[in-house]
Scaffold this motif. Structure first.
Motif, PDB file in Angstrom:
ATOM      1  N   HIS A   1      -9.145  -0.513  -3.797  1.00 35.13           N
ATOM      2  CA  HIS A   1      -8.070   0.423  -3.599  1.00 35.13           C
ATOM      3  C   HIS A   1      -8.642   1.729  -3.705  1.00 35.13           C
ATOM      4  O   HIS A   1      -8.148   2.784  -2.880  1.00 35.13           O
ATOM      5  CB  HIS A   1      -7.156   0.200  -4.782  1.00 35.13           C
ATOM      6  CG  HIS A   1      -6.040   1.101  -4.998  1.00 35.13           C
ATOM      7  ND1 HIS A   1      -5.298   1.621  -4.267  1.00 35.13           N
ATOM      8  CD2 HIS A   1      -6.340   2.180  -6.317  1.00 35.13           C
ATOM      9  CE1 HIS A   1      -4.646   2.732  -4.880  1.00 35.13           C
ATOM     10  NE2 HIS A   1      -5.428   3.240  -6.124  1.00 35.13           N
TER      11      HIS A   1
ATOM     12  N   CYS B   1      -4.703   5.862  -0.273  1.00 34.93           N
ATOM     13  CA  CYS B   1      -3.885   4.618  -0.845  1.00 34.93           C
ATOM     14  C   CYS B   1      -3.112   5.232  -2.233  1.00 34.93           C
ATOM     15  O   CYS B   1      -4.104   5.003  -2.908  1.00 34.93           O
ATOM     16  CB  CYS B   1      -4.286   3.317  -0.558  1.00 34.93           C
ATOM     17  SG  CYS B   1      -3.285   2.054  -1.255  1.00 34.93           S
TER      18      CYS B   1
ATOM     19  N   GLU C   1      -1.189   2.986  -3.979  1.00 38.59           N
ATOM     20  CA  GLU C   1      -0.454   1.895  -4.617  1.00 38.59           C
ATOM     21  C   GLU C   1      -1.772   0.989  -4.927  1.00 38.59           C
ATOM     22  O   GLU C   1      -2.267   0.509  -4.023  1.00 38.59           O
ATOM     23  CB  GLU C   1       0.359   1.148  -3.823  1.00 38.59           C
ATOM     24  CG  GLU C   1       1.271  -0.004  -4.337  1.00 38.59           C
ATOM     25  CD  GLU C   1       1.824   0.396  -5.564  1.00 38.59           C
ATOM     26  OE1 GLU C   1       2.776   1.374  -5.364  1.00 38.59           O
ATOM     27  OE2 GLU C   1       1.971  -0.318  -6.691  1.00 38.59           O
TER      28      GLU C   1
ATOM     29  N   CYS D   1      -3.890  -1.821  -5.074  1.00 39.11           N
ATOM     30  CA  CYS D   1      -3.666  -2.972  -3.848  1.00 39.11           C
ATOM     31  C   CYS D   1      -5.036  -4.038  -3.996  1.00 39.11           C
ATOM     32  O   CYS D   1      -5.240  -4.733  -3.053  1.00 39.11           O
ATOM     33  CB  CYS D   1      -3.672  -2.377  -2.597  1.00 39.11           C
ATOM     34  SG  CYS D   1      -4.850  -1.317  -2.132  1.00 39.11           S
TER      35      CYS D   1
ATOM     36  N   HIS E   1       0.822  -1.253  -0.093  1.00 34.60           N
ATOM     37  CA  HIS E   1       0.177  -0.073   0.092  1.00 34.60           C
ATOM     38  C   HIS E   1       0.993   1.346  -0.105  1.00 34.60           C
ATOM     39  O   HIS E   1       2.130   1.099   0.025  1.00 34.60           O
ATOM     40  CB  HIS E   1      -0.937   0.020   1.278  1.00 34.60           C
ATOM     41  CG  HIS E   1      -1.904  -1.129   1.149  1.00 34.60           C
ATOM     42  ND1 HIS E   1      -3.084  -1.428   0.727  1.00 34.60           N
ATOM     43  CD2 HIS E   1      -1.641  -2.322   1.830  1.00 34.60           C
ATOM     44  CE1 HIS E   1      -3.455  -2.372   1.010  1.00 34.60           C
ATOM     45  NE2 HIS E   1      -2.726  -3.236   1.780  1.00 34.60           N
TER      46      HIS E   1
HETATM   47 CU1  CUA Z   1      -4.283  -0.035  -0.365  1.00 34.45          CU
HETATM   48 CU2  CUA Z   1      -4.289   0.854  -2.681  1.00 34.45          CU
END
Ligand code: CUA
Length: 321
Positions: free
Chosen positions: A195, A187, A189, A191, A150
């Motif tokens: 997300h 966040c 990234e 994920c 993340h």
């Molecule tokens: Cu945790 Cu995107």
């Protein structure tokens, strides 16, 4: 440079940390130098296209031939080299400032998981689903991931840090909030499925309000088990998948669940008592209620919660008639 900055032009979010001001200064300096160079190239290119264009069918004039120019080569090596070195000097100054360690920094342990943020204040034992911070005080985040990669990002603070899974792999991030208000940690990234929704409130308060918040949270921790369980449920993302109003979400609703009878995926039936609730938290895929997909609830709660906390959660579920 700040006066001619992208932030004051409304193109960037407010600067809400000491780091934001430094990073924006650096960003603006780059922005103006690069804009100048780009316009220089643009002007010469347009000039050449217009002035040296082919005029008519019989225009067969050849360009003048020349074989290199040492003076020019030295000139356009020295100038960019000097510019790049100057910027790396500015960058290293800013980096040193941004990473300056204050020994009195407020430590917050951050856990990122699919798909929640959890914040623990080790000095007071407070756990929260929001990152609450006092203004003007450096904060040191010690961040771990419960599952995949993340990334902690608050645009107003201009800081971002990847958080990696792995035992004892703690990523640190320091910053000093300078502006009270409410922001969001995002966040940054990719994920998994949720997300885009993986965000949590960041609330920067003045110091008196922060002390009052701490006192209130600590008082709540010592109250009855069901109240502690409610806080745990709210702060650990349980209610993202389990509703309190009887409607089924990703998982079964908690309303009226304790004491009810359910058919399980394997065809047997179960009365939801304390033992079943504890098992459902510790080994969520051992006895899944029919109609709900298995393997969705993470099997990490045995590590995440203490025995006391699991008892508190169960007490809370049992209080939801
Ligand atoms: Cu945790 Cu995107």
């Amino acid at each position: 440079m700040t006066n001619f900055g992208l932030q004051s032009a409304g193109l960037l979010p407010v600067q809400a940390s000491a780091q934001a001001t430094l990073i924006d200064q650096l960003f603006n300096a780059h922005y103006w130098v690069i804009s100048f160079l780009f316009s220089l190239i643009g002007v010469f290119m347009v000039y050449s296209i217009v002035v040296f264009r082919r005029r008519g069918e019989n225009d067969t004039q050849q360009g003048k031939f020349f074989k290199g120019s040492t003076k020019l080569e030295i000139f356009w090596t020295i100038i960019p080299l000097g510019t790049v070195l100057y910027f790396s000097y500015l960058g290293s100054l800013s980096l040193a400032d941004i990473r300056r360690v204050e020994p009195q920094a407020l430590v917050v342990n951050v856990t990122a998981g699919q798909w929640y943020w959890r914040f623990e204040y080790p000095e007071t034992g407070i756990t929260s689903g929001s990152l609450v911070l006092p203004v003007g005080e450096q904060v040191l985040l010690k961040m771990t991931s419960a599952d995949v990669i993340h990334s902690f990002w608050v645009p107003e603070f201009r800081v971002k840090q990847d958080i990696l899974p792995g035992e004892n792999l703690v990523k640190e991030l320091r910053f000093t909030p300078t502006l009270t208000g409410e922001y969001k940690v995002l966040c940054a990234e990719l994920c998994g499925g949720a997300h885009a929704n993986m965000n949590a409130p960041v609330i920067v308060m003045d110091k008196a309000d922060f002390a009052a918040w701490e006192a209130g949270e600590m008082a709540a921790v010592s109250s009855d088990p069901a109240a502690r369980g409610e806080r745990l449920a709210k702060n650990n993302g349980c209610l993202g998948c389990h509703s309190l109003d009887g409607s089924p979400l990703v998982g079964p609703t908690w309303k009226g669940m304790a004491g009810s009878t359910h058919e399980l995926a394997d065809g047997s039936s179960v009365t939801v008592d304390e033992a079943y609730l504890i098992q459902a938290i510790l080994e969520p895929n051992a006895a899944v209620v029919k109609g709900f997909p298995p393997g969705v609830m993470p099997a990490t709660y045995a590590d995440q919660f203490s025995e006391q906390q699991i008892a508190d959660l169960v007490a809370y579920m049992q209080s939801l008639k």
